[in-house]
Enzyme design. Structure first.
Site, PDB file in Angstrom:
ATOM      1  N   LYS A  81       0.831  -1.204   0.000  1.00 39.41           N
ATOM      2  CA  LYS A  81       0.000   0.000   0.000  1.00 39.41           C
ATOM      3  C   LYS A  81       0.872   1.263   0.000  1.00 39.41           C
ATOM      4  CE  LYS A  81      -3.946   1.722   2.748  1.00 39.41           C
ATOM      5  NZ  LYS A  81      -4.771   1.399   3.946  1.00 39.41           N
ATOM      6  N   SER A 162      -9.649   1.456   3.274  1.00 36.78           N
ATOM      7  CA  SER A 162      -8.747   2.238   2.445  1.00 36.78           C
ATOM      8  C   SER A 162      -7.769   1.378   1.640  1.00 36.78           C
ATOM      9  CB  SER A 162      -7.958   3.228   3.319  1.00 36.78           C
ATOM     10  OG  SER A 162      -7.078   2.578   4.196  1.00 36.78           O
ATOM     11  N   SER A 186      -9.987  -1.048   7.396  1.00 40.02           N
ATOM     12  CA  SER A 186      -9.356  -0.818   6.095  1.00 40.02           C
ATOM     13  C   SER A 186      -8.653  -2.031   5.493  1.00 40.02           C
ATOM     14  CB  SER A 186      -8.376   0.356   6.181  1.00 40.02           C
ATOM     15  OG  SER A 186      -9.077   1.570   6.295  1.00 40.02           O
TER      16      SER A 186
END
Length: 417
Positions: A81, A162, A186
């Site tokens: 990420k 996210s 997330s």
């Protein structure tokens, strides 16, 4: 290019036998990313590729030829990420144009661990901007730098944030596995939305150092993969005691980081599994799937305790948000203070100002209410913050999950995400 959904164990076998090399494997995934993430149906899950990926793969191949392998991840392509620091030629931006061009001075601790384990970091994944903590009406999976990540099973559906890019990339077989982060849902949300396995570890199992923060009392990275075994391999590779993160000090007491040995097909026999009915919601489609899962656990020998409600689960949302606002300001300011002087922003205040000045690019769909509220908070010594944090810990632990586990003598709780 259709690549079989090889597990990490299968990839090691193929590379050991010479059927595959790390370079060829990386090439296959890069070709697939080109086909369906950018130029094809346009999943938009990968925000940046590692320009040195193939050279690194060659190094891993040379090591294998010399009889040296670093572990189960040797030469295995993974994606991470874009809020996790990598000291290479890739940026770390949390999806924000405010941090565009930022190259981290050091690898995050978990990235060091992954490199040591032989993982090939193929690139970085898109995310909800600032890990979904910018505006109240955030578009899940969208960032001003990366655009919108789409669900690979239905391109007009959410990939959830996210860690949307990590979830979608794993589901679409753009990598063997990926790393996401979670403060509040997330990892779990994109895992369930994209049909993969996601683990949010206990705080402190993985170091938080080198990850763009929201809140130190809840932030953690975690593995995202297509199988439980692959997630366990990735989790074990990232775990470790980091002198730069005091929360990891207790990791030694938790035993070895080889979680594969705990994967037992007969493991549910006799296990007491509590059903947190009060957290299951009322959506009939969700409940139907939930009941099917409970029946599957029964079939595998679990003792189902139903209901086993978690008390107070709905009584701390306001104070949780207060804690996040306080910690976001303190933690983000600390992170931004350490970035290179050429980076555009060095404080939350400067991020807010940059967003306002570039609102036509950044705030097209939603604002920055969370950032504005966070900026108004005082220090972490403030009585309001300390009382909110104490309340959260009490209601979620001793008077929450722990109370339900103790009352019903449970091994685990289940609830829909």
């Amino acid at each position: 290019m259709i690549i079989p959904e090889w597990t990490i164990t299968e990839l090691q076998e193929k590379m050991d036998s010479g059927e595959l090399t790390a370079r060829r494997l990386a090439e296959l995934y890069l070709e697939r990313i080109s086909e369906i993430d950018k130029d094809g149906p346009y999943l938009n899950s990968v925000i940046e590729l590692n320009p040195d990926a193939l050279d690194i793969a060659d190094t891993f191949d040379e090591e294998r030829k010399a009889g040296k392998t670093r572990g189960m991840l040797h030469g295995v392509p993974i994606l991470i990420k874009d809020n996790i620091d990598t000291h290479d030629r890739m940026q770390t931006t949390s999806g924000s144009l405010a941090l565009e061009g930022h190259i981290a001075a050091k690898d995050a601790f978990i990235v060091k661990q992954l490199r040591k384990a032989g993982a090939l970091i193929l690139g970085k994944t898109n995310l909800s901007e600032w890990a979904n903590f910018r505006g109240k009406r955030s578009v899940s999976g969208w960032s001003s730098r990366g655009g919108l990540t789409r669900n690979p099973y239905a391109l007009d559906r959410s990939a959830c944030g996210s860690s949307s890019g990590s979830g979608a990339a794993v589901a679409a077989n753009l990598c063997a596995a990926a790393v996401g982060t979670e403060t509040d849902g997330s990892i779990i949300c994109p895992a369930q939305t994209n049909g993969i396995v996601g683990i949010k570890p206990t705080l402190g199992l993985l170091s938080r150092r080198g990850i763009i923060p929201i809140a130190h009392s809840q932030d953690t990275a975690g593995p995202m993969a297509r199988t439980v075994a692959d997630a366990a391999i990735l989790l074990g590779a990232m775990a470790g005691v980091d002198g730069g993160d005091p929360a990891t000090k207790g990791t030694k007491k938790r035993g070895p980081a080889n979680y594969l040995k705990f994967l037992d097909r007969e493991g549910l026999k006799g296990a007491r599994i509590g059903v947190a009915r009060n957290m299951a919601g009322t959506n009939p489609k969700v409940i139907k799937v939930f009941e099917t899962c409970i029946e599957a656990m029964k079939h595998l020998g679990a003792v189902i305790i139903d209901p086993a409600d978690v008390p107070n689960f709905d009584k701390f949302s306001k104070t949780e948000l207060e804690v996040l606002h306080y910690e976001f300001k303190a933690d983000l300011n600390k992170y931004l203070k350490s970035v290179d002087e050429d980076t555009r922003v060095h404080s939350l205040e400067e991020v807010i100002k940059f967003n306002e000045e570039n609102s036509h690019k950044i705030m097209t769909y939603f604002g920055q209410e969370h950032m504005l509220t966070a900026q108004e908070t005082k220090s972490l010594r403030d009585k309001k913050y300390r009382e909110a944090l104490t309340k959260n810990l009490r209601l979620t632990r001793k008077e929450g999950i722990d109370a339900a586990m103790r009352k019903h003598k449970l091994d685990a709780l289940v609830v829909p995400t």
